[in-house]
Design a protein around this motif. Structure first.
Motif, PDB file in Angstrom:
ATOM      1  N   ILE A 300      36.826  30.482  40.733  1.00 42.93           N
ATOM      2  CA  ILE A 300      35.755  30.383  41.725  1.00 42.93           C
ATOM      3  C   ILE A 300      34.772  29.287  41.334  1.00 42.93           C
ATOM      4  CG2 ILE A 300      33.799  31.605  42.760  1.00 42.93           C
ATOM      5  CD1 ILE A 300      35.466  34.163  42.540  1.00 42.93           C
ATOM      6  N   GLU A 301      34.489  29.188  40.043  1.00 45.42           N
ATOM      7  CA  GLU A 301      33.583  28.142  39.558  1.00 45.42           C
ATOM      8  C   GLU A 301      34.177  26.763  39.794  1.00 45.42           C
ATOM      9  OE1 GLU A 301      29.965  27.048  38.252  1.00 45.42           O
ATOM     10  OE2 GLU A 301      30.616  29.150  38.321  1.00 45.42           O
ATOM     11  N   GLU A 302      35.468  26.612  39.523  1.00 49.84           N
ATOM     12  CA  GLU A 302      36.146  25.331  39.716  1.00 49.84           C
ATOM     13  C   GLU A 302      36.126  24.888  41.177  1.00 49.84           C
ATOM     14  OE1 GLU A 302      40.102  25.892  38.362  1.00 49.84           O
ATOM     15  OE2 GLU A 302      39.637  25.610  36.233  1.00 49.84           O
ATOM     16  N   SER A 303      36.210  25.850  42.077  1.00 46.68           N
ATOM     17  CA  SER A 303      36.283  25.517  43.503  1.00 46.68           C
ATOM     18  C   SER A 303      35.001  24.875  44.020  1.00 46.68           C
ATOM     19  CB  SER A 303      36.583  26.776  44.319  1.00 46.68           C
ATOM     20  OG  SER A 303      35.437  27.618  44.407  1.00 46.68           O
ATOM     21  N   GLY A 304      33.889  25.138  43.360  1.00 46.36           N
ATOM     22  CA  GLY A 304      32.607  24.620  43.819  1.00 46.36           C
ATOM     23  C   GLY A 304      31.971  25.450  44.920  1.00 46.36           C
ATOM     24  N   PHE A 305      32.555  26.607  45.259  1.00 45.38           N
ATOM     25  CA  PHE A 305      32.036  27.447  46.346  1.00 45.38           C
ATOM     26  C   PHE A 305      31.497  28.773  45.820  1.00 45.38           C
ATOM     27  CE2 PHE A 305      34.341  24.345  48.683  1.00 45.38           C
ATOM     28  CZ  PHE A 305      33.792  24.315  49.948  1.00 45.38           C
ATOM     29  N   ASN A 306      31.050  28.766  44.595  1.00 41.83           N
ATOM     30  CA  ASN A 306      30.588  29.991  43.946  1.00 41.83           C
ATOM     31  C   ASN A 306      29.478  30.687  44.726  1.00 41.83           C
ATOM     32  OD1 ASN A 306      30.496  31.981  42.057  1.00 41.83           O
ATOM     33  ND2 ASN A 306      29.485  30.788  40.481  1.00 41.83           N
ATOM     34  N   GLY A 307      28.566  29.913  45.295  1.00 41.99           N
ATOM     35  CA  GLY A 307      27.436  30.514  46.015  1.00 41.99           C
ATOM     36  C   GLY A 307      27.642  30.616  47.508  1.00 41.99           C
ATOM     37  N   TYR A 308      28.873  30.404  47.978  1.00 35.36           N
ATOM     38  CA  TYR A 308      29.123  30.361  49.417  1.00 35.36           C
ATOM     39  C   TYR A 308      30.099  31.432  49.900  1.00 35.36           C
ATOM     40  CZ  TYR A 308      26.890  25.810  48.924  1.00 35.36           C
ATOM     41  OH  TYR A 308      26.008  24.805  48.639  1.00 35.36           O
ATOM     42  N   LEU A 309      30.326  32.428  49.076  1.00 36.64           N
ATOM     43  CA  LEU A 309      31.265  33.483  49.455  1.00 36.64           C
ATOM     44  C   LEU A 309      30.512  34.645  50.093  1.00 36.64           C
ATOM     45  CD1 LEU A 309      33.588  33.421  46.298  1.00 36.64           C
ATOM     46  CD2 LEU A 309      33.829  32.159  48.454  1.00 36.64           C
ATOM     47  N   GLY A 310      30.162  34.463  51.352  1.00 39.56           N
ATOM     48  CA  GLY A 310      29.370  35.465  52.059  1.00 39.56           C
ATOM     49  C   GLY A 310      30.038  36.823  52.151  1.00 39.56           C
ATOM     50  N   LYS A 311      31.359  36.841  52.133  1.00 40.92           N
ATOM     51  CA  LYS A 311      32.099  38.107  52.213  1.00 40.92           C
ATOM     52  C   LYS A 311      32.665  38.535  50.863  1.00 40.92           C
ATOM     53  CE  LYS A 311      32.736  39.982  55.635  1.00 40.92           C
ATOM     54  NZ  LYS A 311      31.964  41.017  56.346  1.00 40.92           N
ATOM     55  N   GLY A 312      32.219  37.873  49.805  1.00 40.29           N
ATOM     56  CA  GLY A 312      32.559  38.308  48.456  1.00 40.29           C
ATOM     57  C   GLY A 312      34.009  38.143  48.076  1.00 40.29           C
ATOM     58  N   LEU A 313      34.519  39.100  47.305  1.00 39.42           N
ATOM     59  CA  LEU A 313      35.899  39.077  46.819  1.00 39.42           C
ATOM     60  C   LEU A 313      36.692  40.193  47.481  1.00 39.42           C
ATOM     61  CD1 LEU A 313      35.295  38.658  42.957  1.00 39.42           C
ATOM     62  CD2 LEU A 313      35.299  36.896  44.743  1.00 39.42           C
ATOM     63  N   ALA A 314      37.876  39.860  47.964  1.00 41.41           N
ATOM     64  CA  ALA A 314      38.767  40.847  48.574  1.00 41.41           C
ATOM     65  C   ALA A 314      40.033  40.929  47.719  1.00 41.41           C
ATOM     66  CB  ALA A 314      39.119  40.441  50.003  1.00 41.41           C
ATOM     67  N   PHE A 315      40.362  42.134  47.267  1.00 40.34           N
ATOM     68  CA  PHE A 315      41.514  42.331  46.380  1.00 40.34           C
ATOM     69  C   PHE A 315      42.659  43.012  47.127  1.00 40.34           C
ATOM     70  CE2 PHE A 315      38.118  41.721  43.414  1.00 40.34           C
ATOM     71  CZ  PHE A 315      38.703  41.199  42.268  1.00 40.34           C
ATOM     72  N   THR A 316      43.873  42.515  46.874  1.00 43.25           N
ATOM     73  CA  THR A 316      45.065  43.141  47.422  1.00 43.25           C
ATOM     74  C   THR A 316      46.198  42.989  46.415  1.00 43.25           C
ATOM     75  OG1 THR A 316      46.379  43.377  49.453  1.00 43.25           O
ATOM     76  CG2 THR A 316      45.991  41.122  48.660  1.00 43.25           C
ATOM     77  N   GLY A 317      47.406  43.446  46.786  1.00 47.28           N
ATOM     78  CA  GLY A 317      48.522  43.396  45.855  1.00 47.28           C
ATOM     79  C   GLY A 317      48.754  44.749  45.201  1.00 47.28           C
ATOM     80  N   GLY A 318      49.962  44.948  44.677  1.00 45.53           N
ATOM     81  CA  GLY A 318      50.345  46.245  44.139  1.00 45.53           C
ATOM     82  C   GLY A 318      49.465  46.763  43.026  1.00 45.53           C
ATOM     83  N   ALA A 319      48.975  45.874  42.159  1.00 40.63           N
ATOM     84  CA  ALA A 319      48.226  46.330  40.988  1.00 40.63           C
ATOM     85  C   ALA A 319      46.824  46.841  41.323  1.00 40.63           C
ATOM     86  CB  ALA A 319      48.128  45.206  39.959  1.00 40.63           C
ATOM     87  N   VAL A 320      46.265  46.457  42.471  1.00 44.16           N
ATOM     88  CA  VAL A 320      44.897  46.890  42.784  1.00 44.16           C
ATOM     89  C   VAL A 320      44.846  48.367  43.151  1.00 44.16           C
ATOM     90  CG1 VAL A 320      44.204  44.600  43.545  1.00 44.16           C
ATOM     91  CG2 VAL A 320      44.976  46.252  45.233  1.00 44.16           C
ATOM     92  N   SER A 321      46.012  48.977  43.413  1.00 43.19           N
ATOM     93  CA  SER A 321      46.014  50.407  43.712  1.00 43.19           C
ATOM     94  C   SER A 321      45.793  51.242  42.454  1.00 43.19           C
ATOM     95  CB  SER A 321      47.332  50.808  44.384  1.00 43.19           C
ATOM     96  OG  SER A 321      48.434  50.480  43.575  1.00 43.19           O
ATOM     97  N   ILE A 322      45.808  50.585  41.295  1.00 47.62           N
ATOM     98  CA  ILE A 322      45.466  51.258  40.045  1.00 47.62           C
ATOM     99  C   ILE A 322      43.956  51.144  39.861  1.00 47.62           C
ATOM    100  CG2 ILE A 322      45.837  51.327  37.550  1.00 47.62           C
ATOM    101  CD1 ILE A 322      48.533  49.949  38.029  1.00 47.62           C
ATOM    102  N   ASP A 323      43.248  52.229  40.071  1.00 45.77           N
ATOM    103  CA  ASP A 323      41.783  52.203  40.075  1.00 45.77           C
ATOM    104  C   ASP A 323      41.205  51.632  38.787  1.00 45.77           C
ATOM    105  OD1 ASP A 323      41.675  53.226  42.612  1.00 45.77           O
ATOM    106  OD2 ASP A 323      41.387  55.304  41.971  1.00 45.77           O
ATOM    107  N   GLU A 324      41.861  51.903  37.660  1.00 48.29           N
ATOM    108  CA  GLU A 324      41.344  51.443  36.365  1.00 48.29           C
ATOM    109  C   GLU A 324      41.314  49.916  36.290  1.00 48.29           C
ATOM    110  OE1 GLU A 324      42.139  55.588  36.045  1.00 48.29           O
ATOM    111  OE2 GLU A 324      43.347  53.939  36.837  1.00 48.29           O
ATOM    112  N   ILE A 325      42.220  49.255  36.977  1.00 48.80           N
ATOM    113  CA  ILE A 325      42.232  47.791  36.997  1.00 48.80           C
ATOM    114  C   ILE A 325      41.168  47.278  37.956  1.00 48.80           C
ATOM    115  CG2 ILE A 325      43.586  45.740  37.589  1.00 48.80           C
ATOM    116  CD1 ILE A 325      46.075  47.238  36.697  1.00 48.80           C
ATOM    117  N   PHE A 326      41.161  47.818  39.182  1.00 49.14           N
ATOM    118  CA  PHE A 326      40.234  47.336  40.205  1.00 49.14           C
ATOM    119  C   PHE A 326      38.777  47.570  39.809  1.00 49.14           C
ATOM    120  CE2 PHE A 326      37.659  48.300  43.991  1.00 49.14           C
ATOM    121  CZ  PHE A 326      37.681  47.050  44.592  1.00 49.14           C
ATOM    122  N   SER A 327      38.459  48.755  39.320  1.00 43.58           N
ATOM    123  CA  SER A 327      37.074  49.079  38.980  1.00 43.58           C
ATOM    124  C   SER A 327      36.571  48.225  37.819  1.00 43.58           C
ATOM    125  CB  SER A 327      36.929  50.564  38.652  1.00 43.58           C
ATOM    126  OG  SER A 327      37.753  50.928  37.556  1.00 43.58           O
TER     127      SER A 327
END
Length: 435
Positions: A300-327
């Motif tokens: 995110i830092e490399e992209s130069g849009f660190n302060g422009y993500l009005g909708k934040g971070l959205a996580f998907t994919g099989g591993a995010v269903s493991i709460d211990e990883i997502f949290s």
């Protein structure tokens, strides 16, 4: 119906191979999934083909089952790709000419100019996007076509992969009996199936944590402006548990699956072969999750849009269903985080985040095919109008009593026919009809 668009999409993952067969109605208003299939993936690791014959056999096995279930043979498939060797690059271009109306050809020329400057001979473009486009010294234009000017300039973003990195996977699929008709970026496909327009417009980073690779796609003003991948995913958590607890990978995978499904009690996860302290498992997961957090923050830092993500971070994919990883990841981020699941589709039950990529590949292909058909229809309609105008010129030169029909009747009939053809506007609405 015979003219409906039917397409097959394929996601060759590091743990699973996913097929999805979908159909879009001719008018673009109804979409349904005809079949969905998962089979085990062998011969690929970290999205790199290690054993072509084994991987081809895995794909062929799934294809055979799919064909038997549907009573038909499949010849072509749309493929998604992901790799830590996918490159995201942007450059500025400017074209000058005599004052005229800006056309689609001018936009094409702008993109091709930037390509010639930054694209290497051994690279294949998976996606391309032009943004910050200006005509003369105007402000940024969302659509410059039709404007009058002497120059057009803008930033062009290319997402590429080296040919020798893509060819082995394509060859494997060919050997399994399928032709690859299109290649799409996995991260972009996942965004297609999970993100709303408002997300992409206001700024969002989609993080897709798969079995072997984590993909990040950053959107702003409804355009993908940066993407990057890292060879860390769910299988790495399995490997860590296996190594540190000195147990087989099959046992480690079972532990992770039980953790995912919250199948534990009194702080203990039980399998057929043993009992494991859940706190110890979480410590192992935390160590690997730290690498993911660093990768996400750095990207995110490399992209130069660190302060422009009005909708934040959205996580998907099989591993995010493991709460211990997502949290764990979410607690370390400095903006809002949430899980996203693919849009529900008619004919597909039990939709979960692990399906985001393959569903997105299907949607992207169906949309592209629908646009292509409409372009052909528009061109055909244009040619018909031209032909009619020429015929009118001929008939108006004849005496009225020698004409075979009344011209005004023909014009009314033709206008009514055009008025009832809503296909030109339906493409803007079709994605809202998936539910």
């Amino acid at each position: 119906m015979r003219d409906n668009i039917t397409k097959l999409a394929l996601d060759v993952g590091n743990g699973k191979i996913k097929f999805i067969l979908g159909e879009l109605s001719t008018e673009g208003l109804k979409l349904r999934v005809l079949d969905y299939l998962e089979v085990s993936s062998e011969g690929i690791k970290r999205s790199v083909v290690e054993d072509p014959e084994l991987l081809s056999a895995s794909i062929a096995k799934g294809l055979k089952e799919l064909e038997q279930r549907n009573g038909r043979e499949f010849e072509a498939v749309s493929l998604g790709v992901s790799s830590d060797r996918i490159i995201s690059k942007t450059d500025h271009g400017c074209i000058e000419f005599n004052e005229k109306e800006i056309t689609a050809q001018d936009m094409y020329n702008l993109i091709e100019l930037v390509k010639s400057n930054i694209l290497k001979e051994d690279e294949i473009v998976i996606e391309q996007e032009a943004y910050n486009v200006r005509v003369n010294s105007s402000g940024i234009l969302k659509n410059p076509i039709g404007q009058i000017g002497k120059s057009i300039q803008g930033d062009v973003h290319l997402i590429t992969i080296k040919k020798d990195q893509l060819d082995p996977l394509v060859e494997v699929i060919n050997n399994a009996g399928l032709e690859v008709e299109d290649v799409f970026l996995n991260a972009s496909a996942s965004a297609k199936s999970t993100l709303e327009y408002e997300d992409r417009q206001m700024g969002v980073a989609l993080i897709d944590i798969g079995e072997g690779v984590t993909d990040i796609a950053i959107y702003k003003n409804d355009k993908i402006i940066y993407t990057k991948s890292l060879s860390i995913g769910g299988m790495h958590f399995v490997n860590d548990i296996s190594y540190l607890l000195k147990i087989p990978k099959k046992e480690a995978k079972e532990i992770l699956e039980k953790l995912r499904g919250k199948q534990y009690s009194n702080g203990v996860i039980k399998t057929e072969n043993g009992e494991y302290n859940i706190d110890e498992i979480k410590e192992i997961i935390d160590a690997r999750t730290g690498d993911l957090i660093n990768f996400i923050s750095k990207t995110i830092e490399e992209s130069g849009f660190n302060g422009y993500l009005g909708k934040g971070l959205a996580f998907t994919g099989g591993a995010v269903s493991i709460d211990e990883i997502f949290s764990k990841v979410g607690s370390k981020m400095e903006c809002a985080v949430r899980k996203v699941t693919p849009f529900p589709l008619r004919g597909l039950e039990n939709v979960n985040p692990s399906m985001s990529t393959v569903i997105g590949i299907l949607l992207t292909k169906l949309e592209a095919e629908f646009k292509k058909r409409n372009e052909i229809r528009d061109e055909s309609l244009k040619n018909e109008v031209i032909a009619i105008e020429k015929e009118e010129e001929v008939f108006t030169e004849l005496p009225i009593n020698e004409t075979a029909f009344r011209q005004e009747d023909y014009e009314e009939e033709y206008e009514e026919e055009v008025a009832t053809d809503g296909t030109l506007n339906k493409i803007k609405k079709w994605i809202s009809n998936f539910i």
